[in-house]
Scaffold this motif. Structure first.
Motif, PDB file in Angstrom:
ATOM      1  N   UNK A 196       0.818  -1.207   0.000  1.00 18.28           N
ATOM      2  CA  UNK A 196       0.000   0.000   0.000  1.00 18.28           C
ATOM      3  C   UNK A 196       0.857   1.265   0.000  1.00 18.28           C
ATOM      4  N   UNK A 197       1.856   1.292   0.835  1.00 17.41           N
ATOM      5  CA  UNK A 197       2.645   2.504   1.000  1.00 17.41           C
ATOM      6  C   UNK A 197       3.745   2.546  -0.061  1.00 17.41           C
ATOM      7  N   UNK A 198       4.334   3.711  -0.283  1.00 16.85           N
ATOM      8  CA  UNK A 198       5.449   3.786  -1.231  1.00 16.85           C
ATOM      9  C   UNK A 198       6.583   2.881  -0.778  1.00 16.85           C
ATOM     10  N   UNK A 221       9.008   3.968   1.932  1.00 11.74           N
ATOM     11  CA  UNK A 221       8.436   4.318   3.233  1.00 11.74           C
ATOM     12  C   UNK A 221       9.266   3.695   4.356  1.00 11.74           C
ATOM     13  N   UNK A 251       3.096   1.685   9.934  1.00 12.09           N
ATOM     14  CA  UNK A 251       2.235   2.667  10.601  1.00 12.09           C
ATOM     15  C   UNK A 251       1.268   2.119  11.637  1.00 12.09           C
ATOM     16  N   UNK A 256       5.246   9.302  13.378  1.00 12.73           N
ATOM     17  CA  UNK A 256       4.716   9.831  12.132  1.00 12.73           C
ATOM     18  C   UNK A 256       5.814  10.501  11.316  1.00 12.73           C
ATOM     19  N   UNK A 297       7.333  12.104   2.768  1.00 16.96           N
ATOM     20  CA  UNK A 297       7.658  10.845   2.118  1.00 16.96           C
ATOM     21  C   UNK A 297       8.424  11.193   0.859  1.00 16.96           C
ATOM     22  N   UNK A 341       7.468  14.474  -0.945  1.00 16.13           N
ATOM     23  CA  UNK A 341       6.087  14.862  -0.693  1.00 16.13           C
ATOM     24  C   UNK A 341       5.924  15.246   0.775  1.00 16.13           C
ATOM     25  N   UNK A 342       5.529  16.497   1.074  1.00 20.17           N
ATOM     26  CA  UNK A 342       5.339  16.855   2.479  1.00 20.17           C
ATOM     27  C   UNK A 342       4.037  16.259   3.021  1.00 20.17           C
ATOM     28  N   UNK A 343       4.053  15.836   4.278  1.00 21.75           N
ATOM     29  CA  UNK A 343       2.869  15.204   4.857  1.00 21.75           C
ATOM     30  C   UNK A 343       2.334  15.981   6.058  1.00 21.75           C
ATOM     31  N   UNK A 344       2.931  17.112   6.369  1.00 17.31           N
ATOM     32  CA  UNK A 344       2.466  17.873   7.524  1.00 17.31           C
ATOM     33  C   UNK A 344       1.489  18.941   7.087  1.00 17.31           C
ATOM     34  N   UNK A 400       3.239  22.265   6.291  1.00 18.65           N
ATOM     35  CA  UNK A 400       4.409  22.153   5.418  1.00 18.65           C
ATOM     36  C   UNK A 400       4.357  23.217   4.328  1.00 18.65           C
ATOM     37  N   UNK A 440       4.350  24.303   0.600  1.00 20.57           N
ATOM     38  CA  UNK A 440       4.077  23.617  -0.670  1.00 20.57           C
ATOM     39  C   UNK A 440       5.356  23.440  -1.475  1.00 20.57           C
ATOM     40  N   UNK A 441       5.445  22.335  -2.210  1.00 21.22           N
ATOM     41  CA  UNK A 441       6.728  22.037  -2.833  1.00 21.22           C
ATOM     42  C   UNK A 441       7.091  23.042  -3.915  1.00 21.22           C
TER      43      UNK A 441
END
Lengths: 175, 263
Positions: B137-139, B142, B146, B153, B157, B160-163, B166, B168-169
């Motif tokens: 499921x996950x990249x 990773x 989880x 946490x 990834x 890719x920011x997950x907060x 964060x 924006x890229x």
């Protein structure tokens, strides 16, 4: 237009080129055939006969990002999907527009606190023009979002943007 | 056949490694030794009286003392079902990086393939002899698993920011690199080892040992995001405790109101 009064026959209209191009663009926004999760069901309803997005010239979902002007992101964007969404966006040609559809895409939604792999809003990945919140939003809400996008496209100054881009590019060459 | 008969038949066939039947659960289950698992599965599938054609779920649960892997079997022919469990006790002093190991049954039931990959992905149970032991499921890059109680946490990834807060890229300054997750160097394997370090304490997990400073008198506000690069212990259980306290306060207020209304 005041200066041009009576200068043309009655069946001729005068417009700025920006306005004319904006009118053309906003009347044929071609969205990309793209869905992620449950919001995509509502998006399909918008394309279908009951809500009939074709009224606004946007009812032609294109099968490839290279022909699309609009990407509606309908559904939770997780870490693995975010890479794909960004790649699809990068493949679209300018001018391109993004609608973030649904709570997850607008800012994480129910996954905002404990979603270990959820991107908290697709605006972290690609610049978003219109946010349509809801879980999922009603088709009317998405149509409203598309109407707002049409207004936004109609206001775009095509040539001014081109001038800005030219200046940026020449500045980059000089540097 | 009911579960009791199935269990006695299974026990006759492979006497070593098959435990007692636990009927206290809604789905009665048999605890099987890991070494006897494949043999028991083959017997249950091939024995005409059992004829378990389908393994419809493989799942794992993390408990205080062990990680349990459950196999839900059922038979179309006889309309009966049985649950097998493998218990992997947590070794003394094992930390969150411990990952148990169970023989794979993908060779017996092909449906176990993806289920076992999922359990590896989310709980870090390794299945020995699995044909394709990757994340599902996950990249693939990773780090960590989880659904473990002590999972920390990630802040991002890869790129890719997950907060929530964060940047924006597309607004990142030039030459930006994630301080915690440097890009993967060429030649490093895609599949992270199960004991790879993780980055940030998971607020729902088990509370860490108390800090030397008075942690109890911390304000009830939301804990601020930790400065990056600090791998130390942050107040883990605080989010949950905070919520529980709030819920209790709301309940008490409601009860009081009701009492007043009655009186």
């Amino acid at each position: 237009m005041g200066l041009l009064n009576n200068a043309f026959p009655d069946n001729a209209l005068t417009r700025t080129v920006d306005e004319a191009i904006g009118w053309g663009r906003k009347s044929s926004v071609w969205p990309m055939t793209f869905g992620i999760a449950c919001c995509a069901i509502e998006m399909m309803a918008v394309y279908a006969a009951t809500f009939d997005l074709d009224r606004f010239g946007a009812g032609v979902p294109r099968a490839t990002p290279r022909q699309s002007d609009l990407i509606i992101v309908p559904g939770t964007v997780n870490a693995k999907m975010a890479v794909r969404v960004k790649r699809l966006y990068d493949q679209m040609a300018e001018p391109r527009y993004v609608i973030a559809m649904g709570a997850c895409v607008c800012g994480g939604g129910p996954y905002v606190k404990w979603g270990y792999n959820t991107v908290k809003g697709v605006h972290k990945i690609i610049p978003v023009d219109i946010f349509v919140p809801g879980c999922p939003p009603r088709p009317e809400a998405l149509i409203d979002g598309i109407l707002k996008l049409r207004e936004k496209i109609g206001r775009n100054d095509v040539f001014r943007r081109r001038q800005e881009a030219k200046e940026q590019m020449s500045a980059a060459y000089e540097a | 056949m009911n579960e009791t008969k199935l269990h006695s038949r299974l026990r006759e066939a492979c006497p070593s490694g098959v435990g007692d039947l636990d009927t206290s659960a809604k789905d009665p289950f048999v605890v099987v030794e890991a070494a006897a698992l494949v043999e028991a599965m083959v017997f249950l599938r091939d024995d005409p009286a059992c004829a378990m054609e389908m393994l419809h779920l493989v799942t794992a649960t993390e408990r205080e003392a062990a990680i349990e892997v459950a196999y839900h079997l059922c038979s179309y022919t006889h309309h009966h079902s049985l649950t097998l469990k493998v218990v992997c006790p947590r070794p003394e002093g094992a930390d969150q990086e411990w990952s148990p190991s169970v023989p794979s049954v993908a060779s017996v039931y092909p449906s176990a393939d993806w289920h076992e990959r999922e359990q590896y992905d989310l709980l870090g149970v390794r299945f020995d002899g699995h044909p394709d032991p990757r994340r599902i499921l996950l990249p693939e890059e990773w780090i960590g698993h989880p659904l473990r109680k002590q999972y920390v946490y990630p802040t991002s990834s890869g790129d890719i920011p997950l907060e929530l807060d964060a940047t924006p890229i597309y607004e990142r300054p030039e030459g930006w690199t994630d301080p915690e997750h440097a890009p993967r160097a060429a030649g490093t394997p895609l599949v992270q080892p199960p004991n790879a370090p993780s980055a940030r304490p998971h607020a729902g997990g088990k509370a860490p040992p108390p800090k030397p400073k008075g942690e109890g008198d911390e304000p009830a506000t939301k804990p601020k995001p930790k400065p990056k690069g600090d791998g130390g212990a942050a107040p883990k259980g605080e989010g949950g405790d905070d919520m529980a306290a709030k819920i209790a306060a709301i309940k008490a207020a409601k009860a009081k109101k009701k009492k007043e209304g009655d009186g």
